[in-house]
Scaffold this motif. Structure first.
Motif, PDB file in Angstrom:
ATOM      1  N   GLU A 130       0.864  -1.180   0.000  1.00  0.00           N
ATOM      2  CA  GLU A 130       0.000   0.000   0.000  1.00  0.00           C
ATOM      3  C   GLU A 130       0.899   1.227   0.000  1.00  0.00           C
ATOM      4  O   GLU A 130       1.813   1.325   0.815  1.00  0.00           O
ATOM      5  N   PRO A 131       0.683   2.173  -0.899  1.00  0.00           N
ATOM      6  CA  PRO A 131       1.605   3.301  -0.987  1.00  0.00           C
ATOM      7  C   PRO A 131       1.561   4.207   0.240  1.00  0.00           C
ATOM      8  O   PRO A 131       0.502   4.473   0.809  1.00  0.00           O
ATOM      9  N   LEU A 132       2.737   4.655   0.637  1.00  0.00           N
ATOM     10  CA  LEU A 132       2.851   5.680   1.664  1.00  0.00           C
ATOM     11  C   LEU A 132       2.320   7.002   1.129  1.00  0.00           C
ATOM     12  O   LEU A 132       2.135   7.182  -0.080  1.00  0.00           O
ATOM     13  N   ALA A 133       2.130   7.959   2.040  1.00  0.00           N
ATOM     14  CA  ALA A 133       1.771   9.314   1.598  1.00  0.00           C
ATOM     15  C   ALA A 133       2.911   9.922   0.803  1.00  0.00           C
ATOM     16  O   ALA A 133       2.687  10.693  -0.143  1.00  0.00           O
ATOM     17  N   GLY A 134       4.159   9.574   1.175  1.00  0.00           N
ATOM     18  CA  GLY A 134       5.295  10.103   0.448  1.00  0.00           C
ATOM     19  C   GLY A 134       6.603   9.617   1.042  1.00  0.00           C
ATOM     20  O   GLY A 134       6.648   9.077   2.156  1.00  0.00           O
ATOM     21  N   ILE A 135       7.683   9.803   0.278  1.00  0.00           N
ATOM     22  CA  ILE A 135       9.043   9.493   0.708  1.00  0.00           C
ATOM     23  C   ILE A 135       9.875  10.766   0.561  1.00  0.00           C
ATOM     24  O   ILE A 135       9.838  11.417  -0.490  1.00  0.00           O
ATOM     25  N   LEU A 136      10.617  11.111   1.604  1.00  0.00           N
ATOM     26  CA  LEU A 136      11.404  12.342   1.638  1.00  0.00           C
ATOM     27  C   LEU A 136      12.864  11.977   1.892  1.00  0.00           C
ATOM     28  O   LEU A 136      13.205  11.466   2.958  1.00  0.00           O
ATOM     29  N   ALA A 137      13.728  12.208   0.909  1.00  0.00           N
ATOM     30  CA  ALA A 137      15.108  11.744   0.983  1.00  0.00           C
ATOM     31  C   ALA A 137      16.077  12.920   0.865  1.00  0.00           C
ATOM     32  O   ALA A 137      16.208  13.518  -0.206  1.00  0.00           O
ATOM     33  N   PHE A 138      16.766  13.230   1.970  1.00  0.00           N
ATOM     34  CA  PHE A 138      17.793  14.262   1.982  1.00  0.00           C
ATOM     35  C   PHE A 138      19.165  13.619   1.769  1.00  0.00           C
ATOM     36  O   PHE A 138      19.558  12.723   2.531  1.00  0.00           O
ATOM     37  N   SER A 139      19.902  14.058   0.764  1.00  0.00           N
ATOM     38  CA  SER A 139      21.309  13.656   0.581  1.00  0.00           C
ATOM     39  C   SER A 139      21.482  12.142   0.500  1.00  0.00           C
ATOM     40  O   SER A 139      22.371  11.574   1.117  1.00  0.00           O
ATOM     41  N   GLY A 140      20.639  11.500  -0.266  1.00  0.00           N
ATOM     42  CA  GLY A 140      20.685  10.047  -0.367  1.00  0.00           C
ATOM     43  C   GLY A 140      20.910   9.560  -1.781  1.00  0.00           C
ATOM     44  O   GLY A 140      21.360  10.303  -2.662  1.00  0.00           O
ATOM     45  N   LYS A 141      20.595   8.296  -1.998  1.00  0.00           N
ATOM     46  CA  LYS A 141      20.656   7.702  -3.323  1.00  0.00           C
ATOM     47  C   LYS A 141      19.806   6.443  -3.325  1.00  0.00           C
ATOM     48  O   LYS A 141      19.445   5.908  -2.267  1.00  0.00           O
ATOM     49  N   LEU A 142      19.494   5.974  -4.519  1.00  0.00           N
ATOM     50  CA  LEU A 142      18.727   4.742  -4.700  1.00  0.00           C
ATOM     51  C   LEU A 142      19.734   3.613  -4.861  1.00  0.00           C
ATOM     52  O   LEU A 142      20.370   3.479  -5.912  1.00  0.00           O
ATOM     53  N   VAL A 143      19.905   2.807  -3.803  1.00  0.00           N
ATOM     54  CA  VAL A 143      20.994   1.828  -3.818  1.00  0.00           C
ATOM     55  C   VAL A 143      20.746   0.683  -4.790  1.00  0.00           C
ATOM     56  O   VAL A 143      21.679  -0.039  -5.156  1.00  0.00           O
ATOM     57  N   ASP A 144      19.501   0.507  -5.220  1.00  0.00           N
ATOM     58  CA  ASP A 144      19.157  -0.578  -6.146  1.00  0.00           C
ATOM     59  C   ASP A 144      18.580  -0.008  -7.438  1.00  0.00           C
ATOM     60  O   ASP A 144      17.659  -0.575  -8.017  1.00  0.00           O
ATOM     61  N   ALA A 145      19.157   1.095  -7.903  1.00  0.00           N
ATOM     62  CA  ALA A 145      18.601   1.784  -9.064  1.00  0.00           C
ATOM     63  C   ALA A 145      18.503   0.885 -10.290  1.00  0.00           C
ATOM     64  O   ALA A 145      17.538   0.969 -11.057  1.00  0.00           O
ATOM     65  N   ASP A 146      19.479   0.017 -10.489  1.00  0.00           N
ATOM     66  CA  ASP A 146      19.497  -0.818 -11.694  1.00  0.00           C
ATOM     67  C   ASP A 146      18.347  -1.814 -11.739  1.00  0.00           C
ATOM     68  O   ASP A 146      17.856  -2.144 -12.822  1.00  0.00           O
ATOM     69  N   GLY A 147      17.910  -2.283 -10.571  1.00  0.00           N
ATOM     70  CA  GLY A 147      16.863  -3.306 -10.569  1.00  0.00           C
ATOM     71  C   GLY A 147      15.570  -2.866  -9.924  1.00  0.00           C
ATOM     72  O   GLY A 147      14.727  -3.701  -9.601  1.00  0.00           O
ATOM     73  N   VAL A 169      27.950  11.966  -0.074  1.00  0.00           N
ATOM     74  CA  VAL A 169      27.062  11.276  -1.015  1.00  0.00           C
ATOM     75  C   VAL A 169      26.839  12.255  -2.163  1.00  0.00           C
ATOM     76  O   VAL A 169      26.018  13.164  -2.049  1.00  0.00           O
ATOM     77  N   PRO A 170      27.560  12.138  -3.252  1.00  0.00           N
ATOM     78  CA  PRO A 170      27.465  13.126  -4.333  1.00  0.00           C
ATOM     79  C   PRO A 170      26.045  13.319  -4.840  1.00  0.00           C
ATOM     80  O   PRO A 170      25.218  12.401  -4.809  1.00  0.00           O
ATOM     81  N   VAL A 171      25.768  14.534  -5.309  1.00  0.00           N
ATOM     82  CA  VAL A 171      24.427  14.896  -5.778  1.00  0.00           C
ATOM     83  C   VAL A 171      23.959  13.981  -6.903  1.00  0.00           C
ATOM     84  O   VAL A 171      22.744  13.813  -7.122  1.00  0.00           O
ATOM     85  N   GLN A 172      24.897  13.347  -7.592  1.00  0.00           N
ATOM     86  CA  GLN A 172      24.531  12.411  -8.649  1.00  0.00           C
ATOM     87  C   GLN A 172      23.613  11.307  -8.131  1.00  0.00           C
ATOM     88  O   GLN A 172      22.799  10.757  -8.888  1.00  0.00           O
ATOM     89  N   GLY A 173      23.721  11.002  -6.832  1.00  0.00           N
ATOM     90  CA  GLY A 173      22.850   9.982  -6.257  1.00  0.00           C
ATOM     91  C   GLY A 173      21.382  10.319  -6.393  1.00  0.00           C
ATOM     92  O   GLY A 173      20.559   9.464  -6.744  1.00  0.00           O
ATOM     93  N   SER A 174      21.031  11.571  -6.137  1.00  0.00           N
ATOM     94  CA  SER A 174      19.627  11.986  -6.266  1.00  0.00           C
ATOM     95  C   SER A 174      19.229  12.153  -7.726  1.00  0.00           C
ATOM     96  O   SER A 174      18.095  11.839  -8.114  1.00  0.00           O
ATOM     97  N   LEU A 175      20.152  12.641  -8.551  1.00  0.00           N
ATOM     98  CA  LEU A 175      19.853  12.799  -9.975  1.00  0.00           C
ATOM     99  C   LEU A 175      19.565  11.441 -10.611  1.00  0.00           C
ATOM    100  O   LEU A 175      18.619  11.296 -11.396  1.00  0.00           O
ATOM    101  N   GLU A 176      20.368  10.445 -10.273  1.00  0.00           N
ATOM    102  CA  GLU A 176      20.162   9.104 -10.825  1.00  0.00           C
ATOM    103  C   GLU A 176      18.899   8.465 -10.265  1.00  0.00           C
ATOM    104  O   GLU A 176      18.200   7.731 -10.981  1.00  0.00           O
ATOM    105  N   ALA A 177      18.589   8.745  -9.007  1.00  0.00           N
ATOM    106  CA  ALA A 177      17.352   8.212  -8.421  1.00  0.00           C
ATOM    107  C   ALA A 177      16.138   8.778  -9.141  1.00  0.00           C
ATOM    108  O   ALA A 177      15.181   8.049  -9.449  1.00  0.00           O
ATOM    109  N   GLN A 178      16.171  10.076  -9.408  1.00  0.00           N
ATOM    110  CA  GLN A 178      15.059  10.687 -10.134  1.00  0.00           C
ATOM    111  C   GLN A 178      14.875  10.031 -11.501  1.00  0.00           C
ATOM    112  O   GLN A 178      13.761   9.666 -11.888  1.00  0.00           O
ATOM    113  N   GLU A 179      15.979   9.873 -12.222  1.00  0.00           N
ATOM    114  CA  GLU A 179      15.900   9.282 -13.565  1.00  0.00           C
ATOM    115  C   GLU A 179      15.361   7.856 -13.504  1.00  0.00           C
ATOM    116  O   GLU A 179      14.493   7.466 -14.306  1.00  0.00           O
TER     117      GLU A 179
END
Length: 225
Positions: A130-147, A169-179
């Motif tokens: 069941e979906p949460l209301a939202g996810i809020l991620a400061f200075s993070g990354k998606l550790v399983d972005a590929d899968g 944690v370079p900003v690329q982490g959030s940019l790649e998570a968004q993509e």
């Protein structure tokens, strides 16, 4: 399986909580560090209970803090996905238990975090049926972005906030998570704070406030919050 504990803030209006915001701290920190965000938001969200559990293990490099999973800082070859997988069940159980205790649904809950806690918020938050209301991620990354496409159980709105000059944690982490997430039609909002390192700048905090207003008070503008 052990249970998570940490500081919390009851709703500012003194009534039972209508919503929950659960905040996961960064590596080597503790819940006291992030419950301060609840202090910042309490008056604007007076029916929200804020919770900031401590991670289950003492931090290997800071015995006064905690870690969601171990980081091999010397060799720099940490398997983030395996670490997140190990930490995930405790966080899932904590979210489900606190939600049930409050008599609420997962759609009443925002799961957030900073740094390693942001990684865990993304990892865990996208796996609830069941979906949460939202996810809020400061200075993070998606550790399983590929899968991630194989693991998505729900697609709550996601807010990513990152310092442009973050050298932890370079900003690329959030940019790649968004993509990665937008490929699966997740509603992602991103704020990059200029001239900001591994921390939360005021413009990032204000952006997060707008996100919370959108997901916890549908139909109400940020100015009205």
């Amino acid at each position: 399986m052990s249970e998570l504990f940490g500081p919390k803030l009851e709703p500012a209006n003194g009534n039972p909580a209508n919503k929950l915001v659960i905040l996961l701290h960064g590596y080597g920190s503790d819940g006291k560090d992030l419950i301060g965000l609840g202090d910042f938001w309490a008056q604007g969200f007076p029916d929200v209970e804020f919770l900031a559990p401590n991670a289950p293990e003492p931090c290997s490099v800071n015995p006064f803090g905690f870690e969601w999973f171990h980081l091999d800082l010397e060799r720099g070859d940490t398997n983030y996905e395996a670490g997140a997988e190990q930490a995930y069940p405790l966080i899932r159980d904590y979210v489900l238990q606190r939600t049930a205790d409050a008599g609420l649904k997962l759609s009443d809950v925002v799961l957030g975090g900073f740094s390693q806690g942001a990684m865990m918020a993304l990892y865990a938050g996208l796996r609830f049926e069941e979906p949460l209301a939202g996810i809020l991620a400061f200075s993070g990354k998606l550790v399983d972005a590929d899968g991630i496409g194989d693991e998505l159980e729900s697609t709550p709105p996601v807010c990513l906030i990152h310092g442009e000059d973050d050298d932890v944690v370079p900003v690329q982490g959030s940019l790649e998570a968004q993509e990665a997430l937008e490929q699966f039609y997740v509603n992602v909002s991103l704020k990059v704070s200029q001239k900001t390192g591994h921390s939360i700048a005021m413009d990032g905090l204000e952006f997060a406030t707008g996100f919370l207003t959108h997901v916890l008070k549908p139909g109400q503008s940020v100015e009205d919050a």
